[in-house]
Design a protein around this motif. Structure first.
Motif, PDB file in Angstrom:
ATOM      1  N   ILE A 189       0.792  -1.264   0.034  1.00 30.42           N
ATOM      2  CA  ILE A 189       0.018   0.019  -0.020  1.00 30.42           C
ATOM      3  C   ILE A 189       0.830   1.282   0.203  1.00 30.42           C
ATOM      4  CG2 ILE A 189      -1.538   1.306   1.495  1.00 30.42           C
ATOM      5  CD1 ILE A 189      -2.856  -1.583   2.271  1.00 30.42           C
ATOM      6  N   HIS A 190       1.957   1.365   0.927  1.00 29.07           N
ATOM      7  CA  HIS A 190       3.072   2.364   0.955  1.00 29.07           C
ATOM      8  C   HIS A 190       3.479   2.597  -0.498  1.00 29.07           C
ATOM      9  CE1 HIS A 190       6.541   4.724   2.030  1.00 29.07           C
ATOM     10  NE2 HIS A 190       7.151   3.955   1.378  1.00 29.07           N
ATOM     11  N   ARG A 191       3.800   1.668  -1.338  1.00 26.40           N
ATOM     12  CA  ARG A 191       4.753   1.713  -2.520  1.00 26.40           C
ATOM     13  C   ARG A 191       3.504   2.194  -3.517  1.00 26.40           C
ATOM     14  NH1 ARG A 191       9.780   1.969  -4.652  1.00 26.40           N
ATOM     15  NH2 ARG A 191       9.835   1.008  -6.687  1.00 26.40           N
ATOM     16  N   LEU A 192       2.683   1.680  -3.544  1.00 22.35           N
ATOM     17  CA  LEU A 192       1.591   1.989  -4.788  1.00 22.35           C
ATOM     18  C   LEU A 192       1.098   3.405  -4.434  1.00 22.35           C
ATOM     19  CD1 LEU A 192      -0.534  -1.097  -4.753  1.00 22.35           C
ATOM     20  CD2 LEU A 192       0.666  -0.159  -6.864  1.00 22.35           C
ATOM     21  N   SER A 193       0.977   3.982  -3.208  1.00 20.21           N
ATOM     22  CA  SER A 193       0.318   5.304  -2.956  1.00 20.21           C
ATOM     23  C   SER A 193       1.519   6.285  -3.081  1.00 20.21           C
ATOM     24  CB  SER A 193       0.057   5.414  -1.445  1.00 20.21           C
ATOM     25  OG  SER A 193       1.143   5.495  -0.448  1.00 20.21           O
ATOM     26  N   GLN A 194       2.739   6.012  -3.503  1.00 20.58           N
ATOM     27  CA  GLN A 194       3.656   7.072  -3.931  1.00 20.58           C
ATOM     28  C   GLN A 194       3.572   7.320  -5.348  1.00 20.58           C
ATOM     29  OE1 GLN A 194       5.469   7.921  -1.365  1.00 20.58           O
ATOM     30  NE2 GLN A 194       4.218   6.554  -0.340  1.00 20.58           N
ATOM     31  N   PHE A 195       2.772   6.580  -6.115  1.00 21.73           N
ATOM     32  CA  PHE A 195       2.564   6.749  -7.597  1.00 21.73           C
ATOM     33  C   PHE A 195       1.236   7.077  -7.880  1.00 21.73           C
ATOM     34  CE2 PHE A 195       6.325   3.914  -7.237  1.00 21.73           C
ATOM     35  CZ  PHE A 195       7.159   4.355  -8.018  1.00 21.73           C
ATOM     36  N   MET A 196      -0.009   6.659  -7.011  1.00 23.22           N
ATOM     37  CA  MET A 196      -1.215   6.915  -7.325  1.00 23.22           C
ATOM     38  C   MET A 196      -2.051   7.152  -6.027  1.00 23.22           C
ATOM     39  SD  MET A 196      -2.098   2.960  -8.576  1.00 23.22           S
ATOM     40  CE  MET A 196      -0.526   2.733  -9.435  1.00 23.22           C
ATOM     41  N   THR A 197      -3.134   7.580  -6.460  1.00 26.89           N
ATOM     42  CA  THR A 197      -4.132   7.785  -5.320  1.00 26.89           C
ATOM     43  C   THR A 197      -5.049   6.152  -5.440  1.00 26.89           C
ATOM     44  OG1 THR A 197      -4.413  10.034  -5.612  1.00 26.89           O
ATOM     45  CG2 THR A 197      -6.202   9.000  -4.659  1.00 26.89           C
ATOM     46  N   LEU A 198      -4.942   5.786  -4.191  1.00 32.71           N
ATOM     47  CA  LEU A 198      -5.865   4.589  -3.920  1.00 32.71           C
ATOM     48  C   LEU A 198      -7.120   4.905  -3.333  1.00 32.71           C
ATOM     49  CD1 LEU A 198      -3.165   2.213  -2.285  1.00 32.71           C
ATOM     50  CD2 LEU A 198      -3.819   2.240  -4.771  1.00 32.71           C
ATOM     51  N   CYS A 199      -8.347   4.194  -3.872  1.00 38.46           N
ATOM     52  CA  CYS A 199      -9.454   4.757  -3.482  1.00 38.46           C
ATOM     53  C   CYS A 199     -10.276   3.532  -2.741  1.00 38.46           C
ATOM     54  CB  CYS A 199     -10.236   5.210  -4.728  1.00 38.46           C
ATOM     55  SG  CYS A 199      -9.445   6.850  -5.348  1.00 38.46           S
ATOM     56  N   PRO A 200     -11.484   4.076  -2.156  1.00 33.70           N
ATOM     57  CA  PRO A 200     -12.526   2.930  -1.423  1.00 33.70           C
ATOM     58  C   PRO A 200     -12.821   1.956  -2.461  1.00 33.70           C
ATOM     59  CG  PRO A 200     -12.679   5.063  -0.747  1.00 33.70           C
ATOM     60  CD  PRO A 200     -11.980   5.160  -1.832  1.00 33.70           C
TER      61      PRO A 200
END
Length: 341
Positions: A283-294
């Motif tokens: 989650i940390h890694r992905l959130s550096q590149f994109m917005t994670l949404c519900p």
């Protein structure tokens, strides 16, 4: 439908019937007359008959409206939330409502509890995610069987929402795919919008967990020029289910066993403790590149035992029955059929 209902009633959870599923006669129900899992908790423990935060989407018999409910751990009792509370009947919208689970459980004791009816038609626990993101080679034993070195950073891929199918639905053996493989995975459902989230805060962004099968056309991944997106996104190549279990009911997500059984033969038997990159890091890694949404889904990798790495290799073909299990989350059964079935 009686055989399907008996499948629901086990201590791990339950599989479901998609509203658009093929007729029961085509799914091989003779194999499903008996409870496929022996209960691991005595039925005298009444708390396992109480609906908790194990969420399903479904349609009542003779109705066309999608509804949201919670079911008990043994799959025998349910509460319909969408008609008794302000809960949305759509899972993604419900996640966005940010219900307090403690309050929901407390309120549930005053709601009407129903039996899980034989004519209930269950839908995918989530059918319209904004993103489905997978991570390749994320288990130590998986790297060993591939004779690959341990990756230093996760390698991500995507699947599309049109590949979603249900926990008892058919997997189509598309003619364009000649080497169809399986891989049982823990699926993480994101609970709130996040960007640049720290590793320490990452788990607070999780809503819950479910089972996924990352069905994969290996010939498109390797032989056709590395078309990973195409090989993983064919229709029906992402069975999900049977429910979304809220994270509060999974106290140690890093210690759950995972199994895949094909035609009665155990092919995969692993444990989430063998993940190379844990959920918080993903989650940390992905959130550096994109917005994670519900409602976004992260597929966290599969343990050793995929068909491509057996000796000899063993790919799926029409007539095969794929059973997927993850501790605390339930079980799925998907039959492989020809593309016109």
């Amino acid at each position: 439908m009686r055989a399907a209902v008996s499948l629901l009633r086990n201590s791990f959870g339950f599989a479901r019937i998609h509203a658009k599923a093929s007729p029961l006669e085509k799914i091989g129900w003779e194999q499903m007359k008996n409870n496929p899992l022996e209960p691991i908790i005595s039925s005298c423990h009444s708390e396992y008959h109480i609906p908790k935060c194990r969420f399903m989407q479904y349609i009542r018999s003779g109705d066309t409206n999608k509804r949201l409910g919670m079911v008990s751990e043994n799959g025998s009792k349910m509460i319909e939330l969408s008609s008794k509370t302000c809960a949305s009947p759509d899972m993604v919208s419900f996640i966005q409502q940010r219900y307090c689970m403690k309050s929901l459980i407390s309120s549930a004791q005053f709601m009407e509890v129903d039996d899980v009816k034989q004519d209930l038609r269950l839908l995918p626990p989530i059918d319209s995610p904004g993103k489905i993101i997978g991570v390749g080679c994320n288990y130590y034993d998986g790297c060993n069987e591939r004779h690959e070195s341990i990756p230093k950073t996760p390698e991500f891929f995507v699947k599309f929402g049109t590949s979603i199918t249900g926990a008892l639905d058919n997997i189509r053996a598309h003619q364009i795919a000649k080497r169809i493989d399986y891989g049982c995975e823990l699926a993480v459902v994101i609970g709130k919008k996040c960007r640049h989230v720290s590793r320490n805060a990452a788990m607070s962004c999780v809503f819950g967990y479910m089972i996924a099968q990352d069905i994969n056309a290996r010939d498109w991944n390797v032989l056709q020029g590395g078309q990973t997106m195409l090989g993983k996104s064919l229709d029906t190549f992402c069975p999900l289910g049977p429910v979304i279990v809220h994270k509060s009911h999974v106290p140690d997500v890093n210690n759950l066993w995972i199994k895949t059984i094909v035609n009665g033969e155990q092919r995969q038997c692993g444990n989430t403790k063998n993940m190379i990159f844990k959920i918080d890091y993903l989650i940390h890694r992905l959130s550096q590149f994109m917005t994670l949404c519900p409602g976004d889904i992260i597929l966290t990798g599969t343990p050793a035992g995929s068909g491509a790495y057996r000796n000899p290799s063993s790919f799926l073909k029409p007539g095969d029955l794929v059973e997927s299990e993850i501790q605390k989350l339930g079980k799925m059964r998907n039959k492989v059929v020809n593309p016109y079935a």
